[in-house]
Enzyme design. Structure first.
Site, short mmCIF file in Angstrom:
data_model
loop_
_atom_site.label_atom_id
_atom_site.label_comp_id
_atom_site.label_asym_id
_atom_site.label_seq_id
_atom_site.Cartn_x
_atom_site.Cartn_y
_atom_site.Cartn_z
N PHE A 20 0.76 2.72 1.50
CA PHE A 20 -0.45 2.18 2.14
C PHE A 20 -0.23 0.75 2.64
O PHE A 20 -1.06 -0.12 2.44
CB PHE A 20 -1.66 2.24 1.19
N HIS A 21 0.92 0.54 3.31
CA HIS A 21 1.24 -0.80 3.83
C HIS A 21 1.52 -0.78 5.33
O HIS A 21 2.53 -1.33 5.78
CB HIS A 21 2.45 -1.38 3.09
N PRO A 22 0.67 -0.19 6.17
CA PRO A 22 0.94 -0.22 7.61
C PRO A 22 0.88 -1.64 8.15
O PRO A 22 0.08 -2.46 7.70
CB PRO A 22 -0.18 0.65 8.20
N ASP B 79 5.83 0.69 7.66
CA ASP B 79 5.13 0.98 6.41
C ASP B 79 6.18 1.01 5.31
O ASP B 79 7.39 0.99 5.56
CB ASP B 79 4.41 2.33 6.51
N HIS B 80 5.72 1.04 4.08
CA HIS B 80 6.58 1.32 2.93
C HIS B 80 6.33 2.75 2.46
O HIS B 80 5.18 3.13 2.24
CB HIS B 80 6.28 0.35 1.78
#
Length: 561
Positions: free
Chosen positions: A473-475, A299-300
């Site tokens: 919100f980048h899984p 993620d980020h």
């Protein structure tokens, strides 16, 4: 063909699933079933359709799965937010609408792995172009007739955008006129997935609107897929819940899992495909021992560096309820005004050290001081930079917790588990402070609100990150593509050791890309759609792109420090 039998069954109508549904249904001789656990993307619901309202879907559960992580051991054991889209459009229905493709070297890095040689940037660029309609027209990097409408930043927007970009340049970093063009590195305007009349350009609007009238495409909402059905090692259908009923659908050709980086590994595990020791814990009948399912989760993580604004030019008045009816009315009637923008109209990518081969920090600039999900708004004029590292070496996992299809899985990103994470976040805070001290922001910059100018030591900055950093919100990457022992799918998304089963979504990325994930996810779905259809891949191009090759990351003699 039986009523419940289709050539292809797609599980998940999100950024990837809608691409596959639309493209596969272009072939009139095949039938496609698209299953979505959420509901329709109601076009009159401002919460999902108005770009400026992007925080609202994250505050409820109609459009958001609202997952939480397990206690994150390096983040004060916080249970952290992990929002994922629910409804036609998936996370493209609730995301921040930033159209960022990633860096060319992300894809060249994928292609450096054995078996993934056809995933270079120049292999992927034709599919980015195929998916896109950019409002100012096509060129060697951008498309002009694709399903996803991309809007560029226009003159007359908030003056803080230009000031923050100019400050980044004054701090010695490059300027770029296109974060998705020849050179991602630098500061410049940010493209957005917004239509010409100011509406969110989700994949439901872009792809399904083109495809939903086709007689060979069946779309079922409120359909929670329980498991993939197998005959031996072949996927032959799915079992799903719909309005209290358990239904089965048969797949003549393939089952395509497009449920995202959290739900795709969860579905595979619940169906008996995954690490055998994990499945035995829940008495899940084993179909295929595949230990990489749910591993390699990435993620980020980002933080908000916030400042008071000395001039009354921020969006703070737009947060006051008495101003919102007029904003909403202008947007609804004309598709213009504050409501028609996600307000992420400028940003950048930088290398914090000269030996970084490509950018390791991303910036989103926002002309108001507020959390991404709309919470903790600062009650004054302010502005902020969202700052986060791009390729953390930390790795997490998604693990099945129950055979109940409505139960959430165990999610652990293992944020900040590596010393490099801490170095990059400290560098990010200190560099951001340098940028904010530049002359371009003198007329606007007030006091530092967060972290606060008094926090200067490594220990103080680390404490701030532990308490305040949040997901971007980048899984991704939890069913990674490749051919090593922990790979889940091959270079066309086919699950290793299985037949008739693919995963196509952000979970198959081998490594997270540099930036937001919606555009890369659409691209990879476009690319794999051609392979599913038996079509030749679009030809590799020879378009030039920037590679630093040891060039200094900034011109320090020009910076005010």
């Amino acid at each position: 063909m039986a009523a419940n039998e289709y050539d292809y069954i797609i599980v998940g109508a999100g950024s990837a699933g809608n691409v596959l549904a639309s493209r596969l249904a272009e072939d009139a001789d095949v039938t496609v079933l698209l299953l979505e656990a959420g509901g329709p993307d109601y076009r009159f619901d401002f919460r999902t359709q108005m770009p400026a309202a992007l925080a609202y879907p994250l505050q409820g559960r109609r459009y958001n799965w609202a997952y939480e992580t397990d206690p994150e051991p390096h983040m004060n054991n916080r249970r952290m937010e992990c929002g994922r889209g629910k409804g036609l459009g998936g996370s493209s229905l609730i995301n921040g609408m930033c159209y960022i493709r990633g860096n060319a070297l992300d894809y060249d890095g994928w292609a450096a792995h054995a078996g993934l040689e056809n995933w270079t940037y120049l292999d992927c660029l034709p599919y980015f172009r195929k998916a896109e309609t950019r409002d100012i027209g096509a060129n060697a990097y951008h498309g002009g007739d694709g399903p996803v409408h991309v809007t560029t930043s226009k003159p007359g927007n908030n003056p803080l955008f230009a000031a923050m970009v100019e400050a980044g340049v004054q701090a010695g970093f490059p300027r770029t006129d296109d974060l998705n063009g020849y050179q991602q590195e630098g500061f410049g305007p940010m493209d957005r997935t917004v239509t010409a009349n100011g509406r969110r350009a989700s994949t439901a609007r872009g792809y399904l609107d083109r495809a939903k009238a086709r007689p060979n495409l069946t779309i079922v909402t409120h359909a929670v897929t329980d498991r993939v059905l197998f005959s031996g090692k072949r996927a032959v259908g799915v079992s799903y819940l719909h309005h209290g009923n358990v239904l089965n659908a048969q797949a003549r050709r393939e089952v395509l899992v497009c449920s995202g980086a959290i739900a795709s590994p969860q579905l595979l595990q619940r169906s008996g495909v995954g690490r055998s020791t994990w499945l035995r814990e829940l008495d899940v009948p084993l179909v295929h021992d595949l230990p990489g399912v749910g591993e390699n989760l990435q993620d980020h993580l980002e933080m908000y560096i916030q400042y008071e604004c000395k001039e009354p030019v921020s969006l703070y008045p737009a947060l006051q309820w008495w101003n919102q009816p007029a904003i909403g009315l202008e947007w609804m009637l004309n598709g213009t005004g504050i409501g028609a923008s996600n307000q992420f109209e400028a940003g950048g990518f930088i290398r914090t050290r000269d030996d970084d081969p490509w950018p390791n920090i991303q910036y989103h600039f926002l002309p108001v001081a507020i959390n991404y999900n709309g919470s903790n708004a600062i009650r004054m004029h302010g502005f902020q930079a969202h700052v986060g590292s791009m390729r953390s070496p930390s790795r997490g996992r998604v693990k099945l917790t129950s055979r109940d299809p409505n139960a959430h899985p165990g999610i652990l990103f293992n944020y900040m588990a590596d010393p490099l994470d801490w170095r990059e976040f400290r560098d990010g805070i200190r560099i951001t402070r340098e940028i904010m001290r530049q002359p371009a922001l003198d007329r606007y910059r007030g006091r530092e609100l967060n972290p606060g100018a008094e926090l200067t030591t490594d220990e103080q900055l680390d404490s701030f990150v532990r308490m305040r950093a949040e997901t971007a919100f980048h899984p991704s990457c939890s069913c990674k593509m490749g051919y090593d022992d922990m790979a889940v799918v091959d270079n066309e998304g086919r699950v290793h050791g299985m037949q008739g089963l693919r995963v196509v979504d952000a979970s198959i990325m081998p490594r997270i890309t540099t930036g937001n994930l919606n555009a890369p996810t659409i691209m990879l779905a476009e690319k794999i759609a051609d392979r599913i259809r038996g079509r030749e891949a679009l030809a590799r191009v020879d378009t030039p792109y920037f590679v630093a090759n040891g060039v200094a990351s900034r011109k320090r003699e020009s910076a005010t420090v």
